[in-house]
Write a protein that holds these residues in place. Structure first.
Motif, short mmCIF file in Angstrom:
data_model
loop_
_atom_site.label_atom_id
_atom_site.label_comp_id
_atom_site.label_asym_id
_atom_site.label_seq_id
_atom_site.Cartn_x
_atom_site.Cartn_y
_atom_site.Cartn_z
N THR A 63 -2.50 -1.16 14.90
CA THR A 63 -3.67 -1.00 14.05
C THR A 63 -3.28 -0.31 12.76
OG1 THR A 63 -6.02 -0.47 14.05
CG2 THR A 63 -4.56 1.25 14.84
N SER A 64 -4.20 -0.34 11.80
CA SER A 64 -3.98 0.26 10.49
C SER A 64 -5.12 1.21 10.18
CB SER A 64 -3.96 -0.84 9.42
OG SER A 64 -4.21 -0.30 8.14
N PHE A 65 -4.79 2.34 9.56
CA PHE A 65 -5.83 3.26 9.08
C PHE A 65 -5.89 3.27 7.57
CE2 PHE A 65 -4.16 5.23 13.12
CZ PHE A 65 -5.20 4.79 13.93
N ASN A 97 -5.47 -18.12 9.54
CA ASN A 97 -6.36 -17.53 8.52
C ASN A 97 -6.26 -16.01 8.48
OD1 ASN A 97 -7.52 -17.43 11.11
ND2 ASN A 97 -9.54 -17.05 10.26
N THR A 98 -5.12 -15.45 8.93
CA THR A 98 -5.04 -13.99 8.96
C THR A 98 -4.61 -13.40 7.63
OG1 THR A 98 -4.17 -12.09 10.19
CG2 THR A 98 -2.63 -13.88 9.73
N TYR A 99 -4.69 -12.07 7.55
CA TYR A 99 -4.16 -11.33 6.41
C TYR A 99 -2.63 -11.42 6.44
CZ TYR A 99 -3.11 -7.45 3.29
OH TYR A 99 -2.62 -6.69 2.26
N ILE A 100 -2.02 -11.42 5.29
CA ILE A 100 -0.58 -11.66 5.17
C ILE A 100 0.28 -10.70 6.01
CG2 ILE A 100 -0.17 -10.22 3.13
CD1 ILE A 100 1.21 -13.77 3.58
N ALA A 101 -0.19 -9.47 6.22
CA ALA A 101 0.61 -8.47 6.94
C ALA A 101 1.02 -8.95 8.33
CB ALA A 101 -0.15 -7.14 7.04
N THR A 102 0.10 -9.63 9.01
CA THR A 102 0.40 -10.12 10.36
C THR A 102 1.63 -11.02 10.32
OG1 THR A 102 -2.02 -10.33 10.49
CG2 THR A 102 -0.75 -10.95 12.44
N VAL A 103 1.67 -11.88 9.33
CA VAL A 103 2.74 -12.87 9.22
C VAL A 103 4.04 -12.19 8.76
CG1 VAL A 103 3.33 -15.15 8.32
CG2 VAL A 103 0.93 -14.49 8.54
N SER A 158 -9.90 1.70 3.78
CA SER A 158 -11.14 0.92 3.91
C SER A 158 -11.37 0.38 5.32
CB SER A 158 -11.13 -0.24 2.92
OG SER A 158 -10.07 -1.11 3.22
N LYS A 159 -10.44 0.59 6.26
CA LYS A 159 -10.67 0.12 7.63
C LYS A 159 -11.81 0.94 8.26
CE LYS A 159 -6.73 -2.29 7.39
NZ LYS A 159 -6.67 -3.63 6.85
N ASN A 160 -12.35 0.46 9.38
CA ASN A 160 -13.45 1.19 9.99
C ASN A 160 -13.06 2.62 10.34
OD1 ASN A 160 -14.43 -1.43 9.83
ND2 ASN A 160 -15.82 -1.09 11.56
N GLU A 191 -1.83 -7.35 19.90
CA GLU A 191 -3.10 -7.48 19.17
C GLU A 191 -2.96 -6.84 17.80
OE1 GLU A 191 -6.75 -6.26 21.46
OE2 GLU A 191 -5.18 -5.90 22.95
N ASP A 192 -3.42 -7.55 16.78
CA ASP A 192 -3.57 -6.94 15.46
C ASP A 192 -4.99 -6.42 15.38
OD1 ASP A 192 -4.08 -6.31 12.82
OD2 ASP A 192 -2.87 -7.96 12.00
N ASN A 193 -5.12 -5.10 15.61
CA ASN A 193 -6.45 -4.48 15.70
C ASN A 193 -6.82 -3.72 14.43
OD1 ASN A 193 -8.78 -4.08 17.22
ND2 ASN A 193 -8.11 -2.07 17.93
N ALA A 194 -6.20 -4.09 13.32
CA ALA A 194 -6.44 -3.37 12.07
C ALA A 194 -7.91 -3.44 11.65
CB ALA A 194 -5.55 -3.92 10.97
N GLN A 195 -8.57 -4.56 11.98
CA GLN A 195 -9.96 -4.71 11.55
C GLN A 195 -10.93 -4.54 12.72
OE1 GLN A 195 -10.43 -8.31 9.20
NE2 GLN A 195 -8.71 -7.78 7.88
N ALA A 206 3.44 4.85 10.13
CA ALA A 206 3.13 5.05 8.72
C ALA A 206 2.05 4.11 8.18
CB ALA A 206 4.40 4.89 7.88
N ASN A 207 1.91 2.92 8.77
CA ASN A 207 0.91 1.96 8.31
C ASN A 207 0.79 0.83 9.33
OD1 ASN A 207 2.93 -0.20 7.59
ND2 ASN A 207 3.58 1.39 6.15
N GLY A 208 -0.15 -0.07 9.08
CA GLY A 208 -0.41 -1.15 10.03
C GLY A 208 0.70 -2.19 10.08
N LEU A 209 1.28 -2.47 8.92
CA LEU A 209 2.38 -3.45 8.89
C LEU A 209 3.56 -2.96 9.73
CD1 LEU A 209 3.83 -5.97 7.83
CD2 LEU A 209 4.28 -4.76 5.69
N ASP A 210 3.90 -1.68 9.61
CA ASP A 210 4.98 -1.11 10.43
C ASP A 210 4.63 -1.16 11.92
OD1 ASP A 210 6.45 -0.58 8.20
OD2 ASP A 210 6.35 1.60 8.34
C1 LIG Z 1 -4.96 -3.96 6.86
C2 LIG Z 1 -4.38 -4.95 7.76
C3 LIG Z 1 -3.03 -4.90 8.14
C4 LIG Z 1 -2.01 -4.00 7.50
O1 LIG Z 1 -2.28 -2.68 7.46
P1 LIG Z 1 -1.56 -1.73 6.39
O2 LIG Z 1 -1.85 -0.37 6.93
O3 LIG Z 1 -2.16 -1.99 5.07
O4 LIG Z 1 -0.10 -2.02 6.43
C5 LIG Z 1 -2.57 -5.80 9.08
N1 LIG Z 1 -3.39 -6.74 9.59
C6 LIG Z 1 -4.68 -6.84 9.24
C7 LIG Z 1 -5.52 -7.90 9.86
C8 LIG Z 1 -5.22 -5.96 8.30
O5 LIG Z 1 -6.50 -6.10 7.94
#
Ligand SMILES: *Cc1c(COP(=O)(O)O)cnc(C)c1O
Length: 368
Positions: free
Chosen positions: A180-182, A84-90, A185-187, A156-160, A58-62
């Motif tokens: 990863t996350s779609f 220095n990561t985005y909060i979702a990783t943590v 605004s992701k690529n 790997e957190d490949n969201a970006q 459903a999303n990158g956090l999941d």
């Molecule tokens: C966007 C992002 C996420 C989370 O993705 P969501 O789909 O918004 O839950 C996790 N990690 C990084 C580094 C992101 O940029």
């Protein structure tokens, strides 16, 4: 002139007809969850990474959360993440009850510094989550070496980082299970929330598949306590179209970045992004640093140029992590980045005039 931080219109225009057509097909088919579109997208996204499995969620956090949960990582365990990561990783680490252990990034690349990992490892360490921040691939060979030496699980957190490579291999294909996350605004962005897991491991792939769907493979037979975190047919159908543009769009972002890199060198005290040897950068974000960040952002704003700070407060200083007991000064590199970084507009279809205007305006700021 107005320069938005992101404008979806030029890229959307490139696949508008195809999107409408595919939405019509999904609409008419009358099957909206875990159908043919999701299956096809999963195959295509796995092939893009040269891995065996992709599991849409459903999303990158999941995706991150599931990757940790299926490994049984839980209370008492520690997981290493960049400071220095985005909060979702943590947050994904907190969701399974484990403790995030912050490791500082390399101050040039802003990615997890492989040389600092080993000193953070304790008998409780179970996993490492490298984040391909801003679109640059982490130094995965060195990270995997440390992980393998200590028998640690890598997610790997490949969201970006969609499409970035290290040493000729795609990010999202190094760790045992990768997320990863779609987010739009992701690529590779959906037209809503969506995410995915990539892995080469058959057993772990099966566990992810079951975990995303109520812990069940066969309907109404529940093997484990699962989540409801599925990629839907509409988003999958749109992502299949957009995936075909990803390499071309990443190349275009790279061209914009090259102009920024050329035009802005030796401008004031600006520090430009540096790409590590053997790594590629897909410029999800183009982040500069300056001691005059707030004044520059304000100046650009008055000139019609929208910028964003990624991210103003590092995770260890966030209110939600007060209980971990960190204070200012504990992770000086992450804090310095938070105080000085500024993301410039970069998006598919950004015009030469817009890019030039941003560069000229920044130079004007530093001349005054
Ligand atoms: C966007 C992002 C996420 C989370 O993705 P969501 O789909 O918004 O839950 C996790 N990690 C990084 C580094 C992101 O940029």
């Amino acid at each position: 002139m107005k320069v938005p931080f992101v404008d979806f219109t030029p890229s959307n225009t490139q696949f508008r007809e195809r999107a409408i057509k595919t939405l019509e097909q999904v609409f008419d088919k009358g099957w909206y969850i875990l159908g043919e579109q999701v299956q096809q997208f999963e195959q295509e996204y796995a092939a893009f990474h040269k891995v065996k499995h992709c599991i849409g969620v459903a999303n990158g956090l999941d995706a991150l959360h599931i990757a940790l949960r299926i490994k049984g990582i839980t209370k008492g365990d520690e997981v290493i993440v960049p400071s220095n990561t985005y909060i979702a990783t943590v947050l994904s680490i907190s969701f399974v009850g484990a403790k995030p252990i912050f490791v500082e990034p390399n101050p040039d690349t802003y990615n997890l510094d492989p040389n600092r990992i080993e000193q953070a490892i304790t008998p409780n360490t179970k996993a490492i989550i490298p984040v391909h921040l801003y679109g640059q691939a982490c130094e995965m060979d060195a990270i995997m070496q440390v992980a393998n030496k200590h028998n640690l699980y890598v997610v790997e957190d490949n969201a970006q980082g969609q499409g970035a490579m290290y040493n000729g291999k795609k990010t999202g294909s190094f760790g045992q299970v990768n997320a990863t996350s779609f987010y739009p605004s992701k690529n590779l962005g959906a037209l809503g929330d969506a995410g995915a897991i990539t892995t080469d491991n058959d057993t772990l792939a099966y566990k992810c598949r079951v975990m995303r769907n109520y812990g069940s493979q066969k309907r109404y037979y529940n093997e484990v306590i699962g989540l409801n975190s599925r990629l839907d047919e509409v988003q999958a159908a749109l992502l299949r179209i957009k995936l075909q543009f990803l390499d071309k769009w990443n190349a275009e972002r790279n061209q914009i970045a090259q102009i920024y890199l050329n035009e802005l060198k030796n401008t004031g005290d600006i520090i430009l992004p540096i790409t590590a040897e053997k790594a590629t950068h897909i410029y999800h974000l183009f982040v500069i640093r300056t001691k005059h960040r707030d004044a520059l952002q304000e100046y650009l704003h008055t000139k019609g140029i929208q910028t964003v700070i990624h991210y103003p407060i590092p995770p260890h200083l966030q209110e939600c992590y007060q209980h971990l007991g960190y204070k200012k000064g504990d992770f000086p590199i992450a804090e310095e980045l938070a105080d000085t970084c500024l993301s410039l507009p970069i998006f598919v279809g950004m015009t030469q005039n817009q890019i030039q205007y941003v560069c000229d305006t920044i130079k004007n700021f530093f001349q005054n």
